[in-house]
Design an enzyme around this catalytic site. Sequence first.
Site, PDB file in Angstrom:
ATOM      1  N   THR A  53       0.610  -0.900  -0.229  1.00 46.06           N
ATOM      2  CA  THR A  53       0.203   0.036   0.109  1.00 46.06           C
ATOM      3  C   THR A  53       0.867   1.210   0.138  1.00 46.06           C
ATOM      4  N   GLY A  92       2.550  -3.257   8.020  1.00 46.13           N
ATOM      5  CA  GLY A  92       3.156  -3.097   9.740  1.00 46.13           C
ATOM      6  C   GLY A  92       4.521  -3.728   9.665  1.00 46.13           C
ATOM      7  N   GLU A 335      -6.174  -5.864   4.564  1.00 47.06           N
ATOM      8  CA  GLU A 335      -6.130  -6.379   3.562  1.00 47.06           C
ATOM      9  C   GLU A 335      -7.540  -6.635   2.498  1.00 47.06           C
TER      10      GLU A 335
HETATM   11  C1  LIG Z   1      -9.683  -8.209  17.251  1.00 51.71           C
HETATM   12  C2  LIG Z   1      -9.341  -8.183  15.475  1.00 51.71           C
HETATM   13  C3  LIG Z   1      -8.018  -9.203  15.232  1.00 51.71           C
HETATM   14  C4  LIG Z   1      -7.022  -9.468  15.321  1.00 51.71           C
HETATM   15  C5  LIG Z   1      -6.015  -8.286  14.633  1.00 51.71           C
HETATM   16  C6  LIG Z   1      -5.177  -6.939  15.701  1.00 51.71           C
HETATM   17  C7  LIG Z   1      -4.959  -5.943  15.184  1.00 51.71           C
HETATM   18  C8  LIG Z   1      -5.257  -4.969  13.913  1.00 51.71           C
HETATM   19  C9  LIG Z   1      -4.538  -4.685  13.022  1.00 51.71           C
HETATM   20  C10 LIG Z   1      -4.073  -5.330  11.676  1.00 51.71           C
HETATM   21  C11 LIG Z   1      -4.832  -6.306  11.179  1.00 51.71           C
HETATM   22  C12 LIG Z   1      -3.801  -7.413  10.362  1.00 51.71           C
HETATM   23  C13 LIG Z   1      -2.819  -7.071   9.978  1.00 51.71           C
HETATM   24  C14 LIG Z   1      -3.065  -6.614   8.325  1.00 51.71           C
HETATM   25  C15 LIG Z   1      -2.046  -7.090   7.225  1.00 51.71           C
HETATM   26  C16 LIG Z   1      -2.344  -6.273   6.275  1.00 51.71           C
HETATM   27  C17 LIG Z   1      -2.559  -6.019   5.216  1.00 51.71           C
HETATM   28  C18 LIG Z   1      -2.688  -5.592   3.863  1.00 51.71           C
HETATM   29  O1  LIG Z   1      -3.144  -4.945   3.972  1.00 51.71           O
HETATM   30  S1  LIG Z   1      -1.528  -5.688   2.912  1.00 51.71           S
HETATM   31  C19 LIG Z   1      -2.130  -4.928   1.373  1.00 51.71           C
HETATM   32  C20 LIG Z   1      -3.508  -5.307   0.512  1.00 51.71           C
HETATM   33  N1  LIG Z   1      -3.792  -4.514  -0.204  1.00 51.71           N
HETATM   34  C21 LIG Z   1      -5.159  -4.955  -1.021  1.00 51.71           C
HETATM   35  O2  LIG Z   1      -5.124  -6.195  -0.332  1.00 51.71           O
HETATM   36  C22 LIG Z   1      -5.666  -4.556  -2.089  1.00 51.71           C
HETATM   37  C23 LIG Z   1      -6.773  -4.810  -2.045  1.00 51.71           C
HETATM   38  N2  LIG Z   1      -7.040  -5.196  -4.267  1.00 51.71           N
HETATM   39  C24 LIG Z   1      -6.581  -5.902  -4.364  1.00 51.71           C
HETATM   40  O3  LIG Z   1      -6.972  -7.128  -4.585  1.00 51.71           O
HETATM   41  C25 LIG Z   1      -7.009  -4.955  -6.355  1.00 51.71           C
HETATM   42  O4  LIG Z   1      -6.775  -4.185  -7.015  1.00 51.71           O
HETATM   43  C26 LIG Z   1      -8.101  -5.836  -6.666  1.00 51.71           C
HETATM   44  C27 LIG Z   1      -9.827  -5.207  -6.364  1.00 51.71           C
HETATM   45  C28 LIG Z   1      -8.743  -6.782  -6.930  1.00 51.71           C
HETATM   46  C29 LIG Z   1      -8.678  -5.174  -8.821  1.00 51.71           C
HETATM   47  O5  LIG Z   1      -7.662  -5.522  -8.869  1.00 51.71           O
HETATM   48  P1  LIG Z   1      -7.714  -5.315 -10.997  1.00 51.71           P
HETATM   49  O6  LIG Z   1      -6.895  -5.978 -11.012  1.00 51.71           O
HETATM   50  O7  LIG Z   1      -8.147  -3.810 -11.234  1.00 51.71           O
HETATM   51  O8  LIG Z   1      -8.654  -6.160 -10.680  1.00 51.71           O
HETATM   52  P2  LIG Z   1     -10.236  -6.145 -11.692  1.00 51.71           P
HETATM   53  O9  LIG Z   1     -11.147  -6.075 -10.861  1.00 51.71           O
HETATM   54  O10 LIG Z   1      -9.875  -5.837 -12.715  1.00 51.71           O
HETATM   55  O11 LIG Z   1     -10.364  -8.098 -11.953  1.00 51.71           O
HETATM   56  C30 LIG Z   1      -9.574  -8.340 -13.338  1.00 51.71           C
HETATM   57  C31 LIG Z   1      -9.670 -10.459 -13.244  1.00 51.71           C
HETATM   58  O12 LIG Z   1      -8.457 -10.479 -11.698  1.00 51.71           O
HETATM   59  C32 LIG Z   1      -9.531 -11.342 -10.740  1.00 51.71           C
HETATM   60  N3  LIG Z   1      -8.326 -11.372  -9.673  1.00 51.71           N
HETATM   61  C33 LIG Z   1      -8.751  -9.632  -8.846  1.00 51.71           C
HETATM   62  N4  LIG Z   1      -7.546 -10.054  -7.974  1.00 51.71           N
HETATM   63  C34 LIG Z   1      -7.570 -11.869  -7.411  1.00 51.71           C
HETATM   64  C35 LIG Z   1      -6.824 -11.662  -6.696  1.00 51.71           C
HETATM   65  N5  LIG Z   1      -5.954 -11.574  -5.749  1.00 51.71           N
HETATM   66  N6  LIG Z   1      -6.819 -13.829  -6.912  1.00 51.71           N
HETATM   67  C36 LIG Z   1      -6.885 -13.997  -8.116  1.00 51.71           C
HETATM   68  N7  LIG Z   1      -7.924 -13.656  -9.060  1.00 51.71           N
HETATM   69  C37 LIG Z   1      -8.145 -12.254  -8.708  1.00 51.71           C
HETATM   70  C38 LIG Z   1     -10.769 -11.092 -10.688  1.00 51.71           C
HETATM   71  O13 LIG Z   1     -11.480 -12.054 -10.264  1.00 51.71           O
HETATM   72  C39 LIG Z   1     -10.748 -10.287 -12.574  1.00 51.71           C
HETATM   73  O14 LIG Z   1     -11.304 -11.812 -12.799  1.00 51.71           O
HETATM   74  P3  LIG Z   1     -12.253 -12.155 -14.099  1.00 51.71           P
HETATM   75  O15 LIG Z   1     -11.607 -10.964 -15.545  1.00 51.71           O
HETATM   76  O16 LIG Z   1     -12.806 -11.439 -13.575  1.00 51.71           O
HETATM   77  O17 LIG Z   1     -12.360 -13.406 -14.289  1.00 51.71           O
HETATM   78  C1  LIG Z   2      -4.618  -1.487  10.536  1.00 49.38           C
HETATM   79  C2  LIG Z   2      -4.231  -1.733   9.323  1.00 49.38           C
HETATM   80  C3  LIG Z   2      -2.921  -2.657   8.982  1.00 49.38           C
HETATM   81  C4  LIG Z   2      -2.591  -2.189   7.556  1.00 49.38           C
HETATM   82  N1  LIG Z   2      -1.396  -3.497   6.948  1.00 49.38           N
HETATM   83  C5  LIG Z   2      -1.193  -3.176   5.987  1.00 49.38           C
HETATM   84  C6  LIG Z   2       0.740  -3.607   5.288  1.00 49.38           C
HETATM   85  O1  LIG Z   2       0.690  -4.368   6.029  1.00 49.38           O
HETATM   86  N2  LIG Z   2       1.091  -3.611   4.132  1.00 49.38           N
HETATM   87  C7  LIG Z   2       0.413  -3.032   3.246  1.00 49.38           C
HETATM   88  O2  LIG Z   2       0.605  -3.295   2.276  1.00 49.38           O
HETATM   89  N3  LIG Z   2      -0.939  -2.506   3.752  1.00 49.38           N
HETATM   90  C8  LIG Z   2      -1.315  -2.239   4.959  1.00 49.38           C
HETATM   91  N4  LIG Z   2      -2.751  -1.050   5.261  1.00 49.38           N
HETATM   92  C9  LIG Z   2      -3.469  -1.023   3.849  1.00 49.38           C
HETATM   93  C10 LIG Z   2      -4.644  -1.553   3.278  1.00 49.38           C
HETATM   94  O3  LIG Z   2      -4.670  -2.229   2.638  1.00 49.38           O
HETATM   95  C11 LIG Z   2      -5.713  -0.105   2.341  1.00 49.38           C
HETATM   96  O4  LIG Z   2      -5.950   0.138   3.817  1.00 49.38           O
HETATM   97  C12 LIG Z   2      -6.347  -1.346   1.901  1.00 49.38           C
HETATM   98  O5  LIG Z   2      -6.343  -2.156   0.691  1.00 49.38           O
HETATM   99  C13 LIG Z   2      -7.534   0.041   1.348  1.00 49.38           C
HETATM  100  O6  LIG Z   2      -6.253   0.651   0.992  1.00 49.38           O
HETATM  101  P1  LIG Z   2      -7.002   2.816   1.260  1.00 49.38           P
HETATM  102  O7  LIG Z   2      -6.697   2.687   2.201  1.00 49.38           O
HETATM  103  O8  LIG Z   2      -6.123   3.160  -0.664  1.00 49.38           O
HETATM  104  O9  LIG Z   2      -8.355   2.718   0.878  1.00 49.38           O
HETATM  105  P2  LIG Z   2      -8.797   3.447  -0.547  1.00 49.38           P
HETATM  106  O10 LIG Z   2      -8.966   2.602  -1.290  1.00 49.38           O
HETATM  107  O11 LIG Z   2      -8.974   4.778  -0.953  1.00 49.38           O
HETATM  108  O12 LIG Z   2     -10.649   3.037  -0.315  1.00 49.38           O
HETATM  109  C14 LIG Z   2     -11.767   3.903   0.627  1.00 49.38           C
HETATM  110  C15 LIG Z   2     -12.453   4.189   0.129  1.00 49.38           C
HETATM  111  O13 LIG Z   2     -13.143   4.246  -1.452  1.00 49.38           O
HETATM  112  C16 LIG Z   2     -13.468   2.915  -2.177  1.00 49.38           C
HETATM  113  N5  LIG Z   2     -12.986   2.631  -2.768  1.00 49.38           N
HETATM  114  C17 LIG Z   2     -12.018   2.295  -3.702  1.00 49.38           C
HETATM  115  N6  LIG Z   2     -12.624   1.479  -4.651  1.00 49.38           N
HETATM  116  C18 LIG Z   2     -13.349   1.271  -5.452  1.00 49.38           C
HETATM  117  C19 LIG Z   2     -14.061   0.761  -6.075  1.00 49.38           C
HETATM  118  N7  LIG Z   2     -14.063   0.441  -7.121  1.00 49.38           N
HETATM  119  N8  LIG Z   2     -15.514   0.677  -6.157  1.00 49.38           N
HETATM  120  C20 LIG Z   2     -16.256   0.474  -5.020  1.00 49.38           C
HETATM  121  N9  LIG Z   2     -15.875   2.128  -3.986  1.00 49.38           N
HETATM  122  C21 LIG Z   2     -14.247   2.018  -3.989  1.00 49.38           C
HETATM  123  C22 LIG Z   2     -13.687   2.492  -0.638  1.00 49.38           C
HETATM  124  O14 LIG Z   2     -14.807   0.895  -0.640  1.00 49.38           O
HETATM  125  C23 LIG Z   2     -13.586   2.630   0.706  1.00 49.38           C
HETATM  126  O15 LIG Z   2     -15.026   3.087   0.757  1.00 49.38           O
HETATM  127  C24 LIG Z   2      -3.555  -2.130   6.561  1.00 49.38           C
HETATM  128  C25 LIG Z   2      -4.086  -1.111   7.086  1.00 49.38           C
HETATM  129  C26 LIG Z   2      -4.618  -0.720   8.041  1.00 49.38           C
HETATM  130  C27 LIG Z   2      -5.759  -0.283   8.179  1.00 49.38           C
END
Ligand SMILES: CCCCC/C=C\C/C=C\C/C=C\CC/C=C/C(=O)SCCNC(=O)CCNC(=O)[C@H](O)C(C)(C)COP(=O)(O)OP(=O)(O)OC[C@H]1O[C@@H](n2cnc3c(N)ncnc32)[C@H](O)[C@@H]1OP(=O)(O)O
Ligand SMILES: Cc1cc2nc3c(=O)[nH]c(=O)nc-3n(C[C@H](O)[C@H](O)[C@H](O)COP(=O)(O)OP(=O)(O)OC[C@H]3O[C@@H](n4cnc5c(N)ncnc54)[C@H](O)[C@@H]3O)c2cc1C
Length: 572
Positions: A53, A92, A335
């Site tokens: 991110t 993180g 995530e």
């Molecule tokens: C008390 C609570 C419990 C404990 C918790 C304690 C504390 C909390 C603190 C923290 C939480 C803990 C850990 C946090 C860890 C966090 C880590 C992160 O956040 S890492 C970063 C995560 N980021 C994301 O997940 C990004 C999300 N975005 C995406 O995945 C893609 O951009 C998105 C939205 C899927 C769009 O991708 P894009 O390439 O544009 O795809 P399209 O939508 O155009 O679709 C194209 C085709 O691709 C397929 N697709 C998309 N993604 C996937 C995939 N992952 N695998 C397989 N296929 C995928 C999609 O289905 C389309 O297919 P078709 O064309 O329809 O066939």
């Molecule tokens: C506690 C915590 C831990 C994290 N840890 C990590 C980590 O370890 N590594 C890492 O890489 N990232 C990490 N992240 C980041 C996290 O993965 C992003 O915050 C998350 O993927 C959302 O992206 P963003 O923050 O840019 O929000 P945005 O994507 O800007 O979303 C903002 C708003 O826009 C809307 N939106 C965006 N796109 C669309 C769409 N296509 N259609 C409709 N609505 C849309 C969303 O629904 C949302 O309401 C962490 C975040 C948090 C809060």
Amino acid sequence: MAAALQTLGGGIGITLHWIAFTPTIEQQATEEQKKKWLKLAQDVAIVGAYAQTEMGHGTFVRGLETTATYDPSTQEFVINSPTLTSTKWWPGGLGKTANHATVMAQLYTRGKCYGPHNFMVQIRSLENHQPCPGVTLGDIGPKMESNGNDNGFARFDHVRIPRENMLMKFARVEADGTYVQPPSSKLAYSNMVYLRGTFVMSAAQALASATTIAVRYSCVRRQSEMKPGEPEPQILEYQTQQYKLFPQLAAAYAFWFASWFMTQQHGSITGSMEKGDMSGLAELHALSAGLKSYTTAVTARGIDVCRMACGGHGYSHASGLPALFGGAAALCTAEGENTVMMLQTARYLVKCFAQSQAGKRLTGTVAYLSAVQPSPVAGNRNMSDLGTLVAAFQHRAARMVRHAAMQMQGEMQKGKAREDAWNSCSVLLIKAAEAHVHSFVVRNFAETVQTVEVDESVRAVLTSLCQLYSLYGITEHAGDFLKDGYLTGRDIDAASSHLSAMLARVRPDAVALVDAFDLHDKILRSVLGRYDGRVYEHLYEWAKKSPLNKSEVHESYYKYLQPFLKSNRAKL
Ligand SMILES: CCCCC/C=C\C/C=C\C/C=C\CC/C=C/C(=O)SCCNC(=O)CCNC(=O)[C@H](O)C(C)(C)COP(=O)(O)OP(=O)(O)OC[C@H]1O[C@@H](n2cnc3c(N)ncnc32)[C@H](O)[C@@H]1OP(=O)(O)O
Ligand SMILES: Cc1cc2nc3c(=O)[nH]c(=O)nc-3n(C[C@H](O)[C@H](O)[C@H](O)COP(=O)(O)OP(=O)(O)OC[C@H]3O[C@@H](n4cnc5c(N)ncnc54)[C@H](O)[C@@H]3O)c2cc1C
């Protein structure tokens, strides 16, 4: 070790080392690269962050701005943060803990961009932990919760890494700069699918913790008079308290079983993918995205219901509930933000619906879409029969998926571009996807309670819990079931009365059901949820440890209150 590091100084956290950085090496590195980094990570000889991110992009991975440009003359990649918004932001452990990071960057070679790929980058010296040359690091500042974790930022100023630092299990760049395509461009996202799957268990455990705290406290807390002159009852005797807590308790079990299915699915589909069979990837992505979104959202809301059910003490950090809520709230964004994830599931459902319309027999979690008849067969249904309840949820989901898909088709027939039609139907699509995931959770819950190897008396309790979860879902979303007449008003009334009966039936087993989560006091970290039930003594001890109680008269009296009082008294 990890726990110690987690709390050491309260400013560092290696959670992401375990749940994101190390699994990324496992899933995306070649065997050669695993030999180099995996054992180092598993032995915590290096500490890593998962840096994907950026300040300007989280959801839209294809829009990430960090670049990795291949230089064939030195066989290196140059990692660069070209803009302020390309600054890695949120990972993180990135701020102060990690000395390595897997960095997601746009891969450029021979002047062409091949999209986001993962690269291993050392970010701090192994000698003195100072940032490496060209790397700027820091913490992003206080957050809603989880401030024990240093979510950080990172900037890269033309940092050079060896070609071999590109994680090359799927895609490769040869020494001369030739790019070798992966079997699917989405394999670079495989660790996100894995992590989303683990969030389902995180949600289940969080809801299990919250219901353990609230149910136990509701047996300790006595309040008001149910009948004049009688002793104050346990607040769990109030039906409203049961209506607040038991659906959350049932959801905790439902999500626990859903996470079993998710783990099994992930294992079997990734196993097939290892052999080159990618056919299950789309379903795995849709299921993990939808379950992550649904379970974390219900969990966050459910924890707050538990917090409110504990009155004032629920609002105190002594209860452990505010911290649980903050953590669960994070799971709704991290995530893959929940809305975006549920839209991914909707995208898959629309595709499957079209295939079903074209005569294809659907399988897996969407099989019901082709089996469910569009025209409802109304009639007095047995609303206490699990098969009836599962069928109702599947009919609801199928109807809503069909409606959203047909609405979208209608928009396109009016001349709208697909993307515009998608956007103008996205609220319907989200609701349909939520109904789909809800029906999966209900079906999986019912199948699990019917097949799990337990004593029949335990099966009876779990069956009541599954009925309670399903009946609660039907009464909370009655309109969806009534819309096409599949259920009648009489069915909904029957569901409500069965739900009341289930509340009373679960009551005697409520404490046993939360004790069964076997969450130690050290994990619960809650004065209200203590196993020994000695809440009040420990609440007083907890309060006395408040920093404000270190002195009888706080220094703020002398600095602010005393002069303020004096000046006000002088004006009298
Ligand atoms: C008390 C609570 C419990 C404990 C918790 C304690 C504390 C909390 C603190 C923290 C939480 C803990 C850990 C946090 C860890 C966090 C880590 C992160 O956040 S890492 C970063 C995560 N980021 C994301 O997940 C990004 C999300 N975005 C995406 O995945 C893609 O951009 C998105 C939205 C899927 C769009 O991708 P894009 O390439 O544009 O795809 P399209 O939508 O155009 O679709 C194209 C085709 O691709 C397929 N697709 C998309 N993604 C996937 C995939 N992952 N695998 C397989 N296929 C995928 C999609 O289905 C389309 O297919 P078709 O064309 O329809 O066939
Ligand atoms: C506690 C915590 C831990 C994290 N840890 C990590 C980590 O370890 N590594 C890492 O890489 N990232 C990490 N992240 C980041 C996290 O993965 C992003 O915050 C998350 O993927 C959302 O992206 P963003 O923050 O840019 O929000 P945005 O994507 O800007 O979303 C903002 C708003 O826009 C809307 N939106 C965006 N796109 C669309 C769409 N296509 N259609 C409709 N609505 C849309 C969303 O629904 C949302 O309401 C962490 C975040 C948090 C809060």
